[in-house]
Design an enzyme around this catalytic site. Structure first.
Site, short mmCIF file in Angstrom:
data_model
loop_
_atom_site.label_atom_id
_atom_site.label_comp_id
_atom_site.label_asym_id
_atom_site.label_seq_id
_atom_site.Cartn_x
_atom_site.Cartn_y
_atom_site.Cartn_z
N HIS A 156 0.84 -1.22 0.00
CA HIS A 156 0.00 0.00 0.00
C HIS A 156 0.87 1.27 0.00
O HIS A 156 0.44 2.31 0.50
CB HIS A 156 -0.94 0.03 1.20
CG HIS A 156 -1.68 -1.26 1.41
ND1 HIS A 156 -2.87 -1.56 0.80
CD2 HIS A 156 -1.34 -2.36 2.15
CE1 HIS A 156 -3.26 -2.77 1.17
NE2 HIS A 156 -2.34 -3.28 1.97
N SER A 277 14.68 21.27 -16.68
CA SER A 277 13.45 22.01 -16.92
C SER A 277 13.80 23.30 -17.64
O SER A 277 14.85 23.89 -17.41
CB SER A 277 12.78 22.32 -15.58
OG SER A 277 11.93 23.45 -15.70
N LYS A 283 15.70 21.63 -11.45
CA LYS A 283 15.06 20.36 -11.74
C LYS A 283 15.95 19.35 -12.45
O LYS A 283 16.79 19.68 -13.25
CB LYS A 283 13.81 20.57 -12.62
CG LYS A 283 12.66 21.26 -11.92
CD LYS A 283 12.13 20.52 -10.70
CE LYS A 283 11.43 19.24 -11.09
NZ LYS A 283 10.20 19.50 -11.86
N ASN A 285 14.78 15.68 -14.08
CA ASN A 285 13.54 14.92 -14.22
C ASN A 285 13.76 13.51 -14.79
O ASN A 285 14.61 13.31 -15.65
CB ASN A 285 12.58 15.68 -15.14
CG ASN A 285 12.14 17.01 -14.54
OD1 ASN A 285 12.02 17.12 -13.31
ND2 ASN A 285 11.93 18.00 -15.37
N GLU A 290 9.26 8.09 -16.94
CA GLU A 290 7.88 8.55 -17.17
C GLU A 290 7.35 8.08 -18.51
O GLU A 290 6.19 7.67 -18.62
CB GLU A 290 7.82 10.08 -17.09
CG GLU A 290 7.98 10.58 -15.66
CD GLU A 290 8.10 12.08 -15.56
OE1 GLU A 290 7.65 12.64 -14.57
OE2 GLU A 290 8.68 12.70 -16.49
#
Ligand code: ARG
Length: 458
Positions: A156, A277, A283, A285, A290
């Site tokens: 969970h 970014s 940033k 990333n 993704e």
């Protein structure tokens, strides 16, 4: 008259018809498979006595020339070439004259395109399998290098029990091993030759489908000509295998995304495998992870799209079947890119093992071990669970360290306090397939052996 069917027609095709039905822009990539299939077909025609050696020589030379032209980017496609099969046959006939015009004897584009696509699928799945094995190799290397590093295992997405990092990495590795199995089984099942089925019913000519099948490395020829030209199960299966493989990469990607957040801080990405970014200078990333997650949308879409196309199609060939290619090409291409990128990402990223271990050293992650200690002393598990649960609640509500409460409890004492020492709990996962050092050492051996076997059969 440019069409393959001009004999029966007194007018050429409308522009809108060509624009809507042409498949050449995407089926050009079957050129190599089409040539392989045609060469085998020619040899079959020789064995069947339909082409003599001289004619076959002319056609084979024309096929060689077509190959050179295509590979060199010099092949001139015509507006009337509605697909790659038409283009190749048209050019062979230009080059080889009357002998070339015999190339299509006993063959229809229906059995031809099914053959080409099986050949394409066979080699593409072989390439995908090789890439999955490479990714598994990286997971294995990183698991070996992780040694006895541990981190919280989650249920969970809540910290549950400590597990070895190697164990966590290999969990993804085993899922990929099942993907390899599935891709391999699909590849085996699709290895049947449709050539000789003709348009739908076979031929009156004494063809040699068995010999042609063997020539092309298929396990054998089709059993039923209608099935041979209308079956696209192999494409659906390949799309499913790739979609599920994508789901596995997406789950791995999701963890890389989580782990590389400041909140988790378990993983740092290499500069070469992360992006910045345009506005936020700080940033870094995880775009590869993704997209590994995001691309699954189209992988699943490609599968559902094809299944929807196939649903309700009457036997045998229908032009709807032309819709089998783009989803297949797309899923193969995307998966190939995803596997390469994920491999580089995993190989180059840096694990913050201190952060991992600190997160796993929370005494609450030892609660199950404490209950199991009581079980070893004869307490029924349900009772032990309630007792330890009570201590955890106390500790949280009264802000008292769990170790203090454990030390003070008459049924627990020193042995229990020792379990709370950093790094002890994970060593207690001793059962086969469990998350502790002992079973994981064995698991590493088994994974290595399995990878070796899969490499040998790939
Ligand atoms: N381009 C077609 C396909 O991809 C080839 C077969 C066409 N056959 C036909 N009878 N129109 O399926």
């Amino acid at each position: 008259m440019g069409t393959l069917w001009h004999g029966r027609f007194d007018r050429g095709p409308a522009e809108e018809l060509l624009a809507f039905t042409v498949s050449l822009p995407f089926d050009q990539r079957l050129a190599a498979d089409d040539l392989v299939g045609s060469r085998a077909h020619v040899r079959g025609l020789v064995r069947a006595g339909i082409l003599d050696a001289a004619e076959a020589g002319l056609v084979q030379a024309a096929l060689d020339r077509v190959e050179e032209e295509i590979n060199g980017g010099r092949f001139e496609y015509r507006p009337s070439d509605e697909d790659i099969h038409t283009a190749v046959e048209r050019r062979v006939t230009e080059l080889a004259g009357p002998a070339g015009a015999k190339l299509h004897t006993g063959r229809s584009r229906n059995d031809q395109v099914a053959t080409d696509l099986r050949l394409y699928c066979r080699r593409s799945l072989t390439e995908i399998i090789a890439r999955v094995l490479e990714l598994q190799g990286v997971l294995l290397e990183r698991a070996i290098a992780a040694g006895e590093t541990y981190l919280p295992g989650y249920t969970h997405l809540q910290r549950a029990q400590p597990v070895l990092l190697a164990h966590h990495l290999l969990a993804h590795g085993w899922a990929l091993a099942r993907d390899v199995d599935r891709l391999d089984a699909t590849r085996t099942r699709l290895n049947v030759s449709p050539l000789g089925a003709g348009a739908l019913a076979g031929s009156s000519l004494d063809l040699d489908p068995e010999g042609v099948a063997r020539d092309l490395g298929f396990d054998g020829p089709f059993e039923n000509s209608l099935d041979a030209v209308s079956d696209r199960d192999f494409v659906a299966e390949a799309l499913f295998d790739l979609a599920l493989l994508g789901v596995h990469l997406s789950r791995l990607g999701e963890e890389i995304i989580l782990w590389s957040t400041e909140e988790f801080g378990f993983l740092r990405l290499d500069d070469a495998y992360s992006t910045g970014s345009s506005m936020l200078p700080q940033k870094k990333n995880p775009d590869i992870a993704e997209l590994a997650r995001g691309k699954v949308g189209r992988l699943v879409g490609n599968l559902t799209g094809l299944l929807t196309t196939l649903k309700g199609l009457p036997l045998a060939y229908n032009r709807d079947l032309q819709e089998d290619k783009e989803p297949l090409f797309d899923s193969v291409d995307q998966m190939s890119l995803a596997l390469g990128a994920m491999q580089g990402l995993l190989a180059s990223s840096w694990f913050d093992t201190d952060r991992m271990q600190a997160a796993a050293d929370s005494p609450y992650l030892v609660a199950t071990d404490l209950a199991e200690l009581l079980v070893e002393q004869g307490t029924p598990f349900r009772e032990a669970h309630a007792l330890i649960g009570g201590l955890v609640r106390d500790s949280i509500e009264r802000h008292v360290p769990l170790a203090e409460l454990v030390a003070a409890h008459p049924d627990l004492g020193d042995a229990a306090v020792e379990l709370l020492e950093p790094g002890v709990s994970v060593t207690r996962r001793t059962t086969p397939g469990g998350a502790g050092p002992k079973p994981v050492a064995h698991q590493l051996d088994r994974f290595r052996a399995r990878l070796q076997t899969d490499r040998e059969r790939s």
